[in-house]
Write a protein that holds these residues in place. Structure first.
Motif, mmCIF file in Angstrom:
data_model
loop_
_atom_site.group_PDB
_atom_site.id
_atom_site.type_symbol
_atom_site.label_atom_id
_atom_site.label_comp_id
_atom_site.label_asym_id
_atom_site.label_seq_id
_atom_site.Cartn_x
_atom_site.Cartn_y
_atom_site.Cartn_z
ATOM 1 N N ILE A 1 0.851 -1.187 0.000
ATOM 2 C CA ILE A 1 0.000 0.000 0.000
ATOM 3 C C ILE A 1 0.890 1.241 0.000
ATOM 4 O O ILE A 1 1.776 1.388 0.836
ATOM 5 C CB ILE A 1 -0.906 0.019 1.243
ATOM 6 N N ASP B 1 1.418 5.108 0.593
ATOM 7 C CA ASP B 1 0.833 6.252 1.298
ATOM 8 C C ASP B 1 0.872 7.504 0.432
ATOM 9 O O ASP B 1 -0.136 8.191 0.265
ATOM 10 C CB ASP B 1 1.588 6.515 2.608
ATOM 11 N N SER C 1 -2.782 6.349 -1.055
ATOM 12 C CA SER C 1 -3.837 6.274 -0.048
ATOM 13 C C SER C 1 -3.915 7.555 0.782
ATOM 14 O O SER C 1 -4.921 7.820 1.431
ATOM 15 C CB SER C 1 -3.605 5.081 0.880
ATOM 16 N N GLN C 2 -2.837 8.365 0.753
ATOM 17 C CA GLN C 2 -2.783 9.540 1.625
ATOM 18 C C GLN C 2 -2.675 10.853 0.863
ATOM 19 O O GLN C 2 -3.438 11.790 1.118
ATOM 20 C CB GLN C 2 -1.595 9.397 2.583
ATOM 21 N N ARG D 1 -10.674 7.806 -1.071
ATOM 22 C CA ARG D 1 -10.535 6.350 -0.994
ATOM 23 C C ARG D 1 -11.910 5.694 -1.028
ATOM 24 O O ARG D 1 -12.829 6.126 -0.362
ATOM 25 C CB ARG D 1 -9.781 5.907 0.265
ATOM 26 N N GLN E 1 -13.913 2.357 -0.145
ATOM 27 C CA GLN E 1 -13.791 1.201 0.716
ATOM 28 C C GLN E 1 -13.840 -0.093 -0.090
ATOM 29 O O GLN E 1 -14.693 -0.281 -0.951
ATOM 30 C CB GLN E 1 -14.937 1.183 1.750
#
Length: 213
Positions: free
Chosen positions: A114, A116, A144-145, A207, A209
């Motif tokens: 993953i 970030d 993801s960030q 994001r 889910q």
């Protein structure tokens, strides 16, 4: 690490000896690269102890900056084998553990860890229209960030509209405007150097889910 120290390390890196115009290969100067990653870490905490990917890494400047600032893991991706070779040498010279992989970021089927944060200085799209936006689209699917990216200031409205409307970004913010020093690298360059106004952007992905890559 202090900003000037970071800039000094980046200034020692080997750069392209034979850049490829079709890939819009221009070095990311130590002045811009250091401030880009220093801001990402010290203003937002997006580097230290994070998994960071450098898209279109070239000679590895941004990824190496992330490693110097304490990233947990850094992955550099570039379609050009020569760039990957130079980037690997640069990271070894600084005794850094960075994974550089030859890959086209526009055709990613991500099966790695993953990510970030994605950092990148994409092609501006002067040789292939829309290349910069292809990179942004890919980055917002993987990060993801946050995504940090440089784009021509003249494209500001287009970049923001596309990121929010088409690429599912939660937010798109210009952190500052910088002067990108383009050296005389190619035969068609008439001047020794040209300053181009570029925006340093921070995008936050939306994001979804259960969505994996």
């Amino acid at each position: 690490m202090k900003l000037k120290q970071l800039e000094g390390h980046l200034g020692s890196l080997q750069q392209f000896s034979n850049p490829k115009i079709e890939l819009e290969q221009y070095p990311t100067g130590p002045h811009i690269a250091s401030r880009m990653l220093y801001t990402a870490e010290n203003s937002f905490g997006d580097v230290a102890n994070k998994v960071v990917a450098d898209f279109g890494c070239g000679c590895g400047t941004l990824g190496i900056a992330a490693a110097l600032l304490g990233a947990e893991h850094v992955i550099g991706l570039d379609v050009d084998a020569q760039s990957i070779e130079i980037a690997s040498i640069n990271s070894e010279d600084l005794e850094l553990d960075v994974d550089f992989v030859q890959s086209d970021v526009r055709n990613l089927r991500w099966r790695g860890p993953i990510v970030d944060t994605v950092v990148m200085n994409p092609p501006f799209g002067t040789r292939k229209k829309g290349a910069d936006m292809d990179f942004l689209f890919a980055a917002l699917k993987i990060a993801s960030q946050a995504v940090y990216s440089l784009h021509k200031t003249t494209t500001r409205d287009h970049v923001k509209r596309a990121a929010l409307r088409d690429y599912n970004a939660k937010s798109a913010e210009v952190l500052c405007e910088l002067r990108y020093d383009v050296p005389q690298l190619y035969k068609f360059h008439k001047k020794k150097e040209v300053d181009i106004a570029v925006d340093l952007w921070r995008f936050v992905p939306q994001r979804i889910q259960g969505k994996g890559f």
